[in-house]
Design a protein around this motif. Structure first.
Motif, PDB file in Angstrom:
ATOM      1  N   MET A  35     -56.625  -5.786 -54.873  1.00 57.66           N
ATOM      2  CA  MET A  35     -57.404  -6.843 -55.695  1.00 57.66           C
ATOM      3  C   MET A  35     -56.636  -7.736 -56.719  1.00 57.66           C
ATOM      4  O   MET A  35     -55.862  -6.983 -57.416  1.00 57.66           O
ATOM      5  N   VAL A  36     -56.717  -8.981 -56.708  1.00 52.70           N
ATOM      6  CA  VAL A  36     -55.905  -9.675 -57.818  1.00 52.70           C
ATOM      7  C   VAL A  36     -57.049 -10.599 -58.642  1.00 52.70           C
ATOM      8  O   VAL A  36     -58.030 -11.014 -57.851  1.00 52.70           O
ATOM      9  N   PHE A  37     -56.924 -10.471 -60.043  1.00 51.23           N
ATOM     10  CA  PHE A  37     -58.070 -10.898 -60.818  1.00 51.23           C
ATOM     11  C   PHE A  37     -57.815 -12.412 -61.448  1.00 51.23           C
ATOM     12  O   PHE A  37     -56.811 -12.886 -60.862  1.00 51.23           O
ATOM     13  N   GLN A  38     -58.740 -12.992 -61.807  1.00 49.88           N
ATOM     14  CA  GLN A  38     -58.851 -14.220 -62.309  1.00 49.88           C
ATOM     15  C   GLN A  38     -57.830 -14.600 -63.246  1.00 49.88           C
ATOM     16  O   GLN A  38     -56.952 -15.394 -63.256  1.00 49.88           O
ATOM     17  N   LYS A  39     -57.833 -13.755 -64.525  1.00 46.17           N
ATOM     18  CA  LYS A  39     -56.548 -13.880 -65.287  1.00 46.17           C
ATOM     19  C   LYS A  39     -55.465 -12.782 -64.775  1.00 46.17           C
ATOM     20  O   LYS A  39     -55.896 -11.731 -64.804  1.00 46.17           O
ATOM     21  N   PRO A  40     -54.335 -13.324 -64.860  1.00 46.47           N
ATOM     22  CA  PRO A  40     -53.316 -12.385 -64.754  1.00 46.47           C
ATOM     23  C   PRO A  40     -53.357 -11.231 -65.617  1.00 46.47           C
ATOM     24  O   PRO A  40     -53.344 -11.662 -66.830  1.00 46.47           O
ATOM     25  N   ASN A  41     -53.092 -10.146 -64.920  1.00 45.19           N
ATOM     26  CA  ASN A  41     -53.238  -8.961 -65.715  1.00 45.19           C
ATOM     27  C   ASN A  41     -52.266  -8.009 -65.535  1.00 45.19           C
ATOM     28  O   ASN A  41     -52.465  -6.990 -65.450  1.00 45.19           O
ATOM     29  N   PRO A  42     -50.931  -8.447 -65.827  1.00 50.67           N
ATOM     30  CA  PRO A  42     -49.836  -7.270 -65.735  1.00 50.67           C
ATOM     31  C   PRO A  42     -49.994  -6.111 -66.707  1.00 50.67           C
ATOM     32  O   PRO A  42     -50.513  -6.539 -67.814  1.00 50.67           O
ATOM     33  N   PHE A  43     -49.315  -5.192 -66.663  1.00 49.75           N
ATOM     34  CA  PHE A  43     -49.476  -3.869 -67.744  1.00 49.75           C
ATOM     35  C   PHE A  43     -48.416  -4.469 -68.824  1.00 49.75           C
ATOM     36  O   PHE A  43     -47.322  -5.351 -68.317  1.00 49.75           O
ATOM     37  N   PRO A  44     -48.670  -4.018 -70.023  1.00 50.08           N
ATOM     38  CA  PRO A  44     -47.713  -4.223 -71.003  1.00 50.08           C
ATOM     39  C   PRO A  44     -46.511  -3.734 -70.623  1.00 50.08           C
ATOM     40  O   PRO A  44     -45.974  -2.788 -71.647  1.00 50.08           O
ATOM     41  N   SER A  45     -45.757  -3.761 -69.652  1.00 49.23           N
ATOM     42  CA  SER A  45     -44.616  -2.983 -69.514  1.00 49.23           C
ATOM     43  C   SER A  45     -43.691  -4.025 -68.491  1.00 49.23           C
ATOM     44  O   SER A  45     -43.905  -4.967 -68.310  1.00 49.23           O
ATOM     45  N   SER A  46     -42.449  -3.213 -68.195  1.00 44.87           N
ATOM     46  CA  SER A  46     -41.441  -4.279 -67.481  1.00 44.87           C
ATOM     47  C   SER A  46     -42.082  -4.537 -65.959  1.00 44.87           C
ATOM     48  O   SER A  46     -43.016  -4.060 -65.554  1.00 44.87           O
ATOM     49  N   VAL A  47     -41.013  -5.675 -65.568  1.00 44.62           N
ATOM     50  CA  VAL A  47     -41.623  -6.282 -64.107  1.00 44.62           C
ATOM     51  C   VAL A  47     -41.493  -5.255 -63.211  1.00 44.62           C
ATOM     52  O   VAL A  47     -42.429  -4.658 -62.448  1.00 44.62           O
ATOM     53  N   TYR A  48     -40.509  -4.447 -63.262  1.00 44.53           N
ATOM     54  CA  TYR A  48     -40.081  -3.193 -62.494  1.00 44.53           C
ATOM     55  C   TYR A  48     -41.211  -2.187 -62.411  1.00 44.53           C
ATOM     56  O   TYR A  48     -41.654  -1.898 -61.554  1.00 44.53           O
ATOM     57  N   GLU A  49     -41.563  -1.902 -63.746  1.00 43.36           N
ATOM     58  CA  GLU A  49     -42.624  -0.853 -63.871  1.00 43.36           C
ATOM     59  C   GLU A  49     -43.914  -1.217 -63.294  1.00 43.36           C
ATOM     60  O   GLU A  49     -44.716  -0.569 -62.704  1.00 43.36           O
ATOM     61  N   ASN A  50     -44.466  -2.554 -63.697  1.00 40.23           N
ATOM     62  CA  ASN A  50     -45.429  -3.168 -63.084  1.00 40.23           C
ATOM     63  C   ASN A  50     -45.759  -3.046 -61.527  1.00 40.23           C
ATOM     64  O   ASN A  50     -46.727  -2.642 -61.134  1.00 40.23           O
ATOM     65  N   VAL A  51     -44.517  -3.249 -60.769  1.00 44.59           N
ATOM     66  CA  VAL A  51     -44.463  -3.242 -59.124  1.00 44.59           C
ATOM     67  C   VAL A  51     -44.807  -1.679 -58.784  1.00 44.59           C
ATOM     68  O   VAL A  51     -45.300  -1.284 -57.858  1.00 44.59           O
ATOM     69  N   CYS A  52     -43.943  -0.797 -59.607  1.00 47.09           N
ATOM     70  CA  CYS A  52     -43.956   0.537 -59.268  1.00 47.09           C
ATOM     71  C   CYS A  52     -45.114   1.266 -59.600  1.00 47.09           C
ATOM     72  O   CYS A  52     -45.314   2.561 -59.091  1.00 47.09           O
ATOM     73  N   TYR A  53     -46.206   0.726 -60.332  1.00 44.95           N
ATOM     74  CA  TYR A  53     -47.222   1.480 -60.561  1.00 44.95           C
ATOM     75  C   TYR A  53     -47.908   2.304 -59.568  1.00 44.95           C
ATOM     76  O   TYR A  53     -48.142   3.546 -59.582  1.00 44.95           O
ATOM     77  N   GLY A  54     -48.211   1.716 -58.544  1.00 46.02           N
ATOM     78  CA  GLY A  54     -49.027   2.293 -57.617  1.00 46.02           C
ATOM     79  C   GLY A  54     -48.163   3.283 -56.905  1.00 46.02           C
ATOM     80  O   GLY A  54     -48.572   4.466 -56.526  1.00 46.02           O
ATOM     81  N   PRO A  55     -46.730   2.736 -56.361  1.00 46.10           N
ATOM     82  CA  PRO A  55     -46.156   3.915 -55.689  1.00 46.10           C
ATOM     83  C   PRO A  55     -46.129   5.234 -56.561  1.00 46.10           C
ATOM     84  O   PRO A  55     -46.051   6.266 -56.009  1.00 46.10           O
ATOM     85  N   ARG A  56     -45.830   4.883 -57.972  1.00 42.75           N
ATOM     86  CA  ARG A  56     -45.754   6.220 -58.619  1.00 42.75           C
ATOM     87  C   ARG A  56     -46.873   6.938 -58.774  1.00 42.75           C
ATOM     88  O   ARG A  56     -46.686   8.266 -58.799  1.00 42.75           O
ATOM     89  N   ILE A  57     -47.933   6.499 -58.877  1.00 43.44           N
ATOM     90  CA  ILE A  57     -49.166   7.005 -58.816  1.00 43.44           C
ATOM     91  C   ILE A  57     -49.255   8.220 -57.424  1.00 43.44           C
ATOM     92  O   ILE A  57     -49.969   9.076 -57.475  1.00 43.44           O
ATOM     93  N   ARG A  58     -48.683   7.394 -56.419  1.00 41.52           N
ATOM     94  CA  ARG A  58     -48.661   8.221 -55.448  1.00 41.52           C
ATOM     95  C   ARG A  58     -47.713   9.085 -54.958  1.00 41.52           C
ATOM     96  O   ARG A  58     -47.375   9.964 -54.265  1.00 41.52           O
ATOM     97  N   GLY A  59     -46.855   9.559 -56.180  1.00 41.25           N
ATOM     98  CA  GLY A  59     -45.941  10.581 -56.406  1.00 41.25           C
ATOM     99  C   GLY A  59     -44.439  10.291 -55.858  1.00 41.25           C
ATOM    100  O   GLY A  59     -43.533  10.971 -55.520  1.00 41.25           O
TER     101      GLY A  59
END
Ligand SMILES: Nc1ncnc2c1ncn2[C@@H]1O[C@H](COP(=O)(O)OP(=O)(O)O)[C@@H](O)[C@H]1O
Ligand SMILES: [Mg+2]
Lengths: 254, 328
Positions: free
Chosen positions: A92-116
């Motif tokens: 899902m992508v939301f109305q207001k862009p809501n990146p996490f307050p972390s780096s570009v890299y960490e934002n994209v990694c978020y899902g893969p990281r929680i999958r281990g």
């Protein structure tokens, strides 16, 4: 419409906030690898319907559903549904862009990281792929470790898209993704959606009828929680069947 | 009177009252440092701060505050070890995990704990906790367990470990820094958890939504999104909690044991700085060296707590600018 091609199939689906019926007995099929737009005046239940497709509405305590939402033929509201797996497959992508307050890299990694996934080389590859697919790689490849919030609005939204793409989703749900963006950023995102459609099913809620007409294959028109009309976008915009649809499309209310 | 005139009058009164309190505070600060100055001037800063002997009523008196300072340090560290994890965990539970009905009960209960008079906590520590430690816990730890360990005959366990229990876990008096730390923990948890909870709740809903939409579960969202993005608010909670512990007087006066020596072990007694002031001020002759020395302690305490609140202010300002501006 051939049932087999539909990745989502809503059957008499209703959604309640407490006692308030926000989506009324909707029947709707969503075809795989097409763009389906949901339009309608503000408050008619577009977001509610969209968020029902990956069960984001679970977070609302008093909500309740009736009917079925079949995803690949299986009702996602069954008790044994793995919601985490569902949301991985239906991003899902939301109305207001809501990146996490972390780096570009960490934002994209978020899902893969929680999958281990921990291996650096593997993460690097996922990040690059996702950013390339989101048409953002060229702009950010030299600032992967800068804050995601230092990007422009349009870039942030594409970062959010990349973050979802890193999960290799089958479906992406967009809730007015360009309503907070300038025309150029909007055009970029629209082009991106056309590109993504080749591999991913897209459902987009939009306030902007021209946008729906420009980019979607199918359009659903909602009014006061009901699905008034659904069909191929060309038909809906050129030759609507329902009087209400015609009035909305020609801008007589909204 | 026309309402504009009324408004003006009210404004004048309010600013006068505000100005008055600022002036009073400044005067108190000035007085504190003026009275404190003399002891440092007379004895010497190093000798006061690092002197090992606090014998203010001996002839000749000695005013080494180091044991008192270490008393405060020891009690603060021990309490922090308990109160920070517990306070933050409580906040996470209330803000993120608890069912909203549980939350409705728990929040006021914690807030009530914050308004508990510390003299009551001190009293409770004295008559309930201290006897439990010395009469019940001490025999178990320093007699029964070593006996049991020795009887096993296992190398190391029956010798070194048993000796450790026998030597170190004997609690001579229940009034010691551990008891003080327990009671101070009860005092600090509500402070830490209520501020921490505000920090957690202030994390924008959009971050949580993003996390859940990416297939994160509740704990992933808490660990990887909510806590990291409220880390400055949580630091403020911890710093203000430490400030409360450092300045708390009644509890340490009643249960820390009162000995003006450096505590080396968790069951040693101590006389933290506020306890020294409270216990001795009444006996110190006006304008005597002892009197000035107690003001000296007060000045040091003031500087510590002032430093802590400056630090928390600095962190929360920085934090706000990051949260509101889209760009960093
Ligand atoms: N969390 C909620 N609790 C109660 N009512 C809600 C909530 N979210 C939306 N609604 C109501 O449901 C209706 C549909 O909202 P929504 O799906 O957001 O409409 P749209 O996206 O078409 O503007 C509106 O009347 C709105 O007030
Ligand atoms: Mg909406």
């Amino acid at each position: 419409m051939v049932a087999g091609k539909n990745i989502f199939e809503l059957k008499d689906f209703s959604f309640y906030y407490g006692d308030f019926l926000a989506v009324k007995s909707v029947n709707l099929g969503i075809e795989a690898r097409k763009i389906t737009a949901i339009i309608g005046p503000s408050g008619c239940g577009k977001s509610t319907l969209l968020r029902s497709l990956n069960r984001m509405n679970d977070l609302i305590l008093t909500s309740r559903v009736e009917g079925e939402v079949l995803f690949h033929g299986v009702d996602i509201y069954r008790k044994d549904t793995d919601v985490i797996e569902l949301r991985k497959r239906v991003g899902m992508v939301f109305q207001k862009p809501n990146p996490f307050p972390s780096s570009v890299y960490e934002n994209v990694c978020y899902g893969p990281r929680i999958r281990g996934i921990k291996k650096k080389s593997q993460l690097d590859e996922i990040v690059e792929n996702a950013l390339v697919r989101a048409d953002l790689w060229k702009e950010v490849k030299d600032k992967l470790h800068e804050s995601g919030m230092s990007l422009s609005g349009g870039q942030m939204q594409r970062l959010c898209i990349a973050r979802s793409l890193a999960q290799e989703p089958e479906v992406l749900l967009f809730d007015e993704p360009t309503s907070a963006l300038d025309p150029i950023s909007t055009a970029n995102i629209e082009n991106l959606l056309q590109e993504l459609r080749k591999t991913i099913t897209i459902v987009i809620v939009t306030h902007n009828m021209q946008q729906a007409a420009r980019i979607s294959d199918y359009t659903a028109f909602m009014y006061l929680g009901e699905l008034i009309e659904f069909g191929e976008t060309d038909t809906i915009f050129v030759n609507p069947y329902n009087k209400l649809t015609e009035e909305y499309i020609t801008g007589r209310f909204g | 009177m026309r309402w504009q005139t009324k408004e003006k009058a009210v404004e004048r009164i309010v600013s006068a009252v505000g100005l008055f309190s600022v002036i009073v505070l400044l005067l108190i600060g000035f007085f504190l440092f003026k009275e404190a100055f003399f002891i440092f001037y007379k004895i010497g800063v190093m000798k006061v701060l690092f002197g090992m002997a606090w014998y203010p009523t001996y002839e000749p008196p000695e005013f080494g505050m180091f044991p008192l300072i270490m008393g405060t340090v020891a009690v603060t560290i021990l309490t922090s070890l308990l109160a920070i994890p517990l306070g933050i965990a409580t906040a996470v539970y209330i803000a993120e995990v608890a069912h909203h009905r549980v939350k409705e009960i728990l929040k006021p209960v914690i807030e009530m704990l914050a308004s508990f008079p510390s003299v009551v906590l001190g009293f409770f520590g004295m008559v309930v906790v201290a006897p439990i430690l010395s009469n019940w816990l001490s025999p178990i730890l320093s007699e029964h367990i070593p006996e049991l360990l020795r009887s096993t005959g296992i190398p190391l366990l029956s010798t070194t470990v048993a000796d450790f229990f026998y030597d170190k876990l004997f609690i001579a008096s229940g009034l010691n820094i551990s008891t003080a730390a327990l009671m101070l923990t009860a005092r600090a948890i509500p402070v830490i958890s209520s501020i921490a909870e505000d920090a957690l709740t202030a994390v924008p809903r959009t971050y949580r939504e993003a996390s859940y939409s990416l297939g994160a579960g509740k704990w992933d969202t808490i660990w990887r999104v909510v806590i990291p993005s409220s880390v400055s608010g949580l630091s403020v909670a911890v710093i203000l909690g430490i400030g409360t512990i450092v300045g708390e007087t009644m509890i340490v006066l009643m249960v820390a044991g009162g000995a003006a020596v450096i505590p080396y072990w968790i069951f040693d007694a101590a006389r933290p700085m506020p306890a020294a002031i409270a216990a001795e001020m009444a006996e110190a002759p006006f304008r005597s060296l002892h009197y000035h020395a107690l003001f000296g302690i007060g000045a040091i305490l003031f500087l510590i707590t002032f430093g802590l609140s400056l630090l928390s202010d600095f962190i929360s300002k920085k934090y706000r600018s990051v949260r509101i501006g889209e760009k960093i």
